[in-house]
Design a protein around this motif. Structure first.
Motif, PDB file in Angstrom:
ATOM      1  N   ARG A 107       0.840  -1.044  -0.082  1.00  0.00           N
ATOM      2  CA  ARG A 107      -0.151  -0.160   0.159  1.00  0.00           C
ATOM      3  C   ARG A 107       0.914   1.236   0.144  1.00  0.00           C
ATOM      4  N   VAL A 108       0.438   2.222  -0.604  1.00  0.00           N
ATOM      5  CA  VAL A 108       1.232   3.557  -0.752  1.00  0.00           C
ATOM      6  C   VAL A 108       0.023   4.602  -0.165  1.00  0.00           C
ATOM      7  N   LEU A 109       0.432   5.342   0.813  1.00  0.00           N
ATOM      8  CA  LEU A 109      -0.489   6.507   1.072  1.00  0.00           C
ATOM      9  C   LEU A 109      -0.182   7.816   0.522  1.00  0.00           C
ATOM     10  N   ARG A 110       1.118   7.998   0.072  1.00  0.00           N
ATOM     11  CA  ARG A 110       1.585   9.379  -0.502  1.00  0.00           C
ATOM     12  C   ARG A 110       2.829   9.315  -1.047  1.00  0.00           C
ATOM     13  N   LEU A 111       3.105  10.158  -1.958  1.00  0.00           N
ATOM     14  CA  LEU A 111       4.437  10.324  -2.779  1.00  0.00           C
ATOM     15  C   LEU A 111       5.059  11.741  -2.384  1.00  0.00           C
ATOM     16  N   ASP A 112       6.442  11.659  -2.111  1.00  0.00           N
ATOM     17  CA  ASP A 112       7.085  13.129  -2.355  1.00  0.00           C
ATOM     18  C   ASP A 112       7.940  12.997  -3.477  1.00  0.00           C
ATOM     19  N   TYR A 113       7.799  13.994  -4.457  1.00  0.00           N
ATOM     20  CA  TYR A 113       8.512  14.481  -5.567  1.00  0.00           C
ATOM     21  C   TYR A 113       9.479  15.436  -5.303  1.00  0.00           C
ATOM     22  N   GLU A 114      10.762  15.309  -5.622  1.00  0.00           N
ATOM     23  CA  GLU A 114      12.003  16.123  -5.393  1.00  0.00           C
ATOM     24  C   GLU A 114      12.518  16.452  -6.892  1.00  0.00           C
ATOM     25  N   ALA A 115      12.875  17.531  -7.018  1.00  0.00           N
ATOM     26  CA  ALA A 115      13.690  17.915  -8.241  1.00  0.00           C
ATOM     27  C   ALA A 115      14.886  18.715  -8.054  1.00  0.00           C
ATOM     28  N   HIS A 116      15.715  18.628  -9.062  1.00  0.00           N
ATOM     29  CA  HIS A 116      16.942  19.385  -8.977  1.00  0.00           C
ATOM     30  C   HIS A 116      16.553  20.944  -9.584  1.00  0.00           C
ATOM     31  N   GLU A 117      16.776  21.753  -8.761  1.00  0.00           N
ATOM     32  CA  GLU A 117      16.177  23.193  -9.157  1.00  0.00           C
ATOM     33  C   GLU A 117      16.252  23.468 -10.574  1.00  0.00           C
ATOM     34  N   SER A 118      17.648  23.669 -10.748  1.00  0.00           N
ATOM     35  CA  SER A 118      17.790  24.009 -12.339  1.00  0.00           C
ATOM     36  C   SER A 118      18.036  23.209 -13.277  1.00  0.00           C
ATOM     37  N   LEU A 119      18.283  21.796 -12.961  1.00  0.00           N
ATOM     38  CA  LEU A 119      18.484  20.959 -14.247  1.00  0.00           C
ATOM     39  C   LEU A 119      17.174  20.352 -14.615  1.00  0.00           C
ATOM     40  N   ALA A 120      16.207  20.138 -13.784  1.00  0.00           N
ATOM     41  CA  ALA A 120      15.045  19.562 -14.294  1.00  0.00           C
ATOM     42  C   ALA A 120      14.376  20.072 -15.476  1.00  0.00           C
ATOM     43  N   GLU A 121      14.230  21.253 -15.235  1.00  0.00           N
ATOM     44  CA  GLU A 121      13.484  21.944 -16.526  1.00  0.00           C
ATOM     45  C   GLU A 121      14.364  21.924 -17.841  1.00  0.00           C
ATOM     46  N   LYS A 122      15.741  22.113 -17.495  1.00  0.00           N
ATOM     47  CA  LYS A 122      16.398  21.990 -18.542  1.00  0.00           C
ATOM     48  C   LYS A 122      16.450  20.808 -19.271  1.00  0.00           C
ATOM     49  N   GLU A 123      16.657  19.605 -18.414  1.00  0.00           N
ATOM     50  CA  GLU A 123      16.576  18.245 -18.999  1.00  0.00           C
ATOM     51  C   GLU A 123      15.300  18.045 -19.789  1.00  0.00           C
ATOM     52  N   MET A 124      14.160  18.403 -19.284  1.00  0.00           N
ATOM     53  CA  MET A 124      12.868  18.214 -19.555  1.00  0.00           C
ATOM     54  C   MET A 124      12.730  19.048 -20.892  1.00  0.00           C
ATOM     55  N   THR A 125      13.086  20.259 -21.115  1.00  0.00           N
ATOM     56  CA  THR A 125      13.142  20.910 -22.384  1.00  0.00           C
ATOM     57  C   THR A 125      14.005  20.299 -23.339  1.00  0.00           C
ATOM     58  N   ARG A 126      14.745  19.778 -22.974  1.00  0.00           N
ATOM     59  CA  ARG A 126      15.849  19.021 -24.110  1.00  0.00           C
ATOM     60  C   ARG A 126      14.988  17.765 -24.683  1.00  0.00           C
ATOM     61  N   VAL A 127      14.494  16.962 -23.556  1.00  0.00           N
ATOM     62  CA  VAL A 127      13.736  15.980 -24.087  1.00  0.00           C
ATOM     63  C   VAL A 127      12.485  16.147 -24.985  1.00  0.00           C
ATOM     64  N   LEU A 128      11.784  17.219 -24.816  1.00  0.00           N
ATOM     65  CA  LEU A 128      10.753  17.700 -25.658  1.00  0.00           C
ATOM     66  C   LEU A 128      11.226  17.963 -26.965  1.00  0.00           C
TER      67      LEU A 128
END
Length: 223
Positions: free
Chosen positions: A127-148
């Protein structure tokens, strides 16, 4: 407080004026609330406003940035020849599915494919009650942009958007939304699938699962 809003290009024509002043009783104002106030005052602009960027005091700021007394806000339509990557964002608030869908819709799109990643109540038989998501502040959007951008390079007819949420999410919350549109459904399906698969593979986002016993572990980090 007083907020001075300036409209450019198509935004100016839809609003019917080049600027406006909003006087409010509060000391700060979320950007989303300003968008609502602008939409209420200028109904012709309302349906287009989600696709427009806001600049505050001459700078692009994060969507979570609140407005203060005396701020200047510029309403900027998509630029001519704008990127087919219309939204790419990591945010700590609820994802608007309508925002992501509308961002990729256009008259030439015969098909729109949308993926919603939703927090489920189990994983690996537990069973899972919740999730915590964490991202690298500067790299996450840069890498996601590269993917798209890479996906669009492989499917030039596609317009694409992606938003991933961080922070504490409950069962049933939307963690990620990817939308792709194209003249034909096959490109939309394929681009959407490639985008979410690559986001999960390469973007520096981490997930911690919490169970009913109070125990938690980071996914894909075996002891």
């Amino acid at each position: 407080m007083k907020i001075n809003v300036y409209f450019y290009a198509a935004a100016r024509e839809l609003a019917g004026c080049s600027s406006a002043t909003f006087e409010l009783g509060s000391q700060s104002l979320p950007q989303e609330e300003l968008r609502r106030l602008v939409s209420d005052r200028y109904p012709s602009l309302a349906s287009f406003l989600e696709r427009m960027r806001l600049a505050v005091n001459g700078d692009f700021v994060d969507a979570s940035h609140s407005l203060s007394d005396g701020d200047r806000v510029d309403v900027l339509p998509p630029v001519a020849g704008g990127s087919p990557v219309v939204i790419c964002e990591v945010r700590d608030r609820e994802i608007s599915l309508d925002e992501v869908r509308k961002a990729v819709e256009h008259p030439g799109a015969g098909g729109v494919c949308i993926f919603h990643g939703i927090v489920r109540d189990h994983a690996d038989g537990k069973r899972v009650l919740r999730l915590d998501y964490e991202a690298h502040e500067s790299l996450a959007e840069k890498e996601m942009t590269r993917v798209l951008v890479d996906v669009v390079a492989e499917h030039p007819d596609v317009r694409i958007a992606a938003v991933h949420r961080v922070g504490q999410l409950a069962v049933g919350d939307v963690a990620v939304c990817v939308a792709a549109s194209s003249a034909h459904r096959n490109d939309a399906f394929t681009a959407c699938r490639k985008a979410i698969d690559r986001i999960k593979e390469t973007v520096p986002l981490w997930k911690k699962e919490w169970g009913p016993d109070g125990q938690a572990h980071w996914v894909n980090l075996d002891a």
